[in-house]
Design a protein around this motif. Structure first.
Motif, short mmCIF file in Angstrom:
data_model
loop_
_atom_site.label_atom_id
_atom_site.label_comp_id
_atom_site.label_asym_id
_atom_site.label_seq_id
_atom_site.Cartn_x
_atom_site.Cartn_y
_atom_site.Cartn_z
N ALA A 136 -20.82 36.95 23.44
CA ALA A 136 -19.99 37.35 22.31
C ALA A 136 -19.66 36.16 21.42
CB ALA A 136 -18.70 38.02 22.81
N ALA A 137 -19.37 35.01 22.06
CA ALA A 137 -19.04 33.81 21.29
C ALA A 137 -20.23 33.34 20.45
CB ALA A 137 -18.58 32.70 22.23
N LEU A 138 -21.43 33.38 21.04
CA LEU A 138 -22.62 32.95 20.29
C LEU A 138 -22.96 33.94 19.18
CD1 LEU A 138 -24.86 31.64 23.22
CD2 LEU A 138 -23.74 30.26 21.44
N ILE A 139 -22.84 35.23 19.45
CA ILE A 139 -23.07 36.23 18.40
C ILE A 139 -22.11 36.00 17.25
CG2 ILE A 139 -22.86 38.69 17.86
CD1 ILE A 139 -24.05 39.29 20.61
N GLY A 140 -20.86 35.64 17.57
CA GLY A 140 -19.89 35.34 16.54
C GLY A 140 -20.24 34.12 15.72
N ARG A 141 -21.12 33.26 16.25
CA ARG A 141 -21.56 32.07 15.54
C ARG A 141 -22.93 32.26 14.90
NH1 ARG A 141 -18.00 28.08 17.03
NH2 ARG A 141 -19.27 26.47 16.04
#
Length: 313
Positions: A136-141
């Motif tokens: 989720a954190a990488l998708i947000g980036r």
């Protein structure tokens, strides 16, 4: 931890050793020494794991230190395998989310635009929860989940544990993991495992392969079906359903482009059903295309809420 540039990766032509977090190592391809790669490795070189490493074109130079202290940038490939789980063993969901956001920032800081990031950890609920939050954190980036996920929506198998009762952990939630046999593992590691009294015939792993927006997905192309269909990444082992004549396996699904009706769910958890032989013959991690139930016929598994889909025999 390992980070390498595209020129190095192309010349290395083989698997890259990825180690634990106790020290930092720098690896450079002999053909491209001006473009160093970096990897974290164990503090002690004399180990069964080291003896089991295959021959590689990479030259490894070890340096002790916290891998977070190293700040390479512009890398085309960043890997962390059986590393990040060793930093924090807490099972608390909020703590896992905070750590995942921190590690997501760190991993993204090592990579250039369009790079790929590969993470793998032992396949237990806590690690799966960490990878789901890191995803989720990488998708947000701006990254996309390329594998094992067939979609970039909310993870339907986030792992972790439910609300605790008393002082113990809560019930395990269903988690994303895959099981492989160990017959292809280096013999030295198999011997070491037997001597330790922990022989392993199967290895359970949770992993994430994420890429920047310019990295194409590697999902195999499928022809548009005559009726609505979904692709399902098979996760669980096969298990008998009520009555024992039909078997099932959990998976993560995404609608085939053009294959979902208006208003239908396009991604989530699925329970694929079929004969025992059909279910047991599916490899862990297989990506299959199955017909989607017609509108009005869709049913849900009473226990998990997963979409019920039948595997063609």
């Amino acid at each position: 931890l390992f980070a390498g540039r595209s020129g190095d990766a192309g010349r290395a032509g083989g698997a890259i050793p990825v180690r634990g977090p106790a020290s930092l190592a720098k690896a450079a391809s002999p053909a491209n020494a001006a473009s160093p790669a970096k990897a974290a490795s164990p503090a002690k070189a004399a180990s069964p794991a080291k003896a089991a490493l295959p021959e590689t074109a990479w030259t490894i130079q070890k340096e002790r230190g916290d891998f977070h202290a190293v700040r390479p940038s512009g890398e085309a490939l960043v890997c962390a395998v059986n590393v990040l789980n060793e930093e924090d063993e807490r099972h608390d969901g909020a703590a896992i989310k905070r750590r995942a956001e921190r590690e997501g920032r760190f991993l993204a800081s090592l990579a250039k635009e369009g790079a790929v990031i590969f993470l793998a950890e032992p396949g237990i609920p806590r690690n799966a929860a960490f990878l789901a939050e890191t995803r989720a954190a990488l998708i947000g980036r701006g990254y996309r989940a390329l594998a094992p996920c067939p979609h970039n929506g909310v993870c339907p198998f986030p792992g972790g544990y439910g609300a605790a009762r008393g002082r113990g952990r809560g019930e395990k939630r269903k988690w994303c993991h895959f099981v492989f046999d160990t017959s292809s593992a280096p013999e030295s590691l198999l011997r070491f495992s037997r001597r330790a009294g922990l022989p392993k015939e199967r290895a359970a792993l949770s992993f994430l392969f994420a890429g920047g927006k310019n990295v194409p997905a590697e999902h195999p192309a499928v022809p548009l079906p005559a009726r609505p269909s979904i692709t399902v990444r098979i996760l669980s082992d096969s298990f008998p359903l009520t009555g024992g004549r039909t078997y099932g396996r959990y998976g993560c699904f995404a609608a085939v482009p053009g294959g979902s009706g208006h208003g239908e769910e396009t991604a989530g958890a699925a329970l694929v059903t079929g004969s025992r032989k059909t279910m047991e013959n599916l490899p862990s991690g297989a990506l299959v295309t199955v017909p989607r139930p017609e509108t009005g016929e869709a049913r849900r598994d009473a226990k998990s809420g997963a979409l019920l889909v039948a595997m063609p025999e």
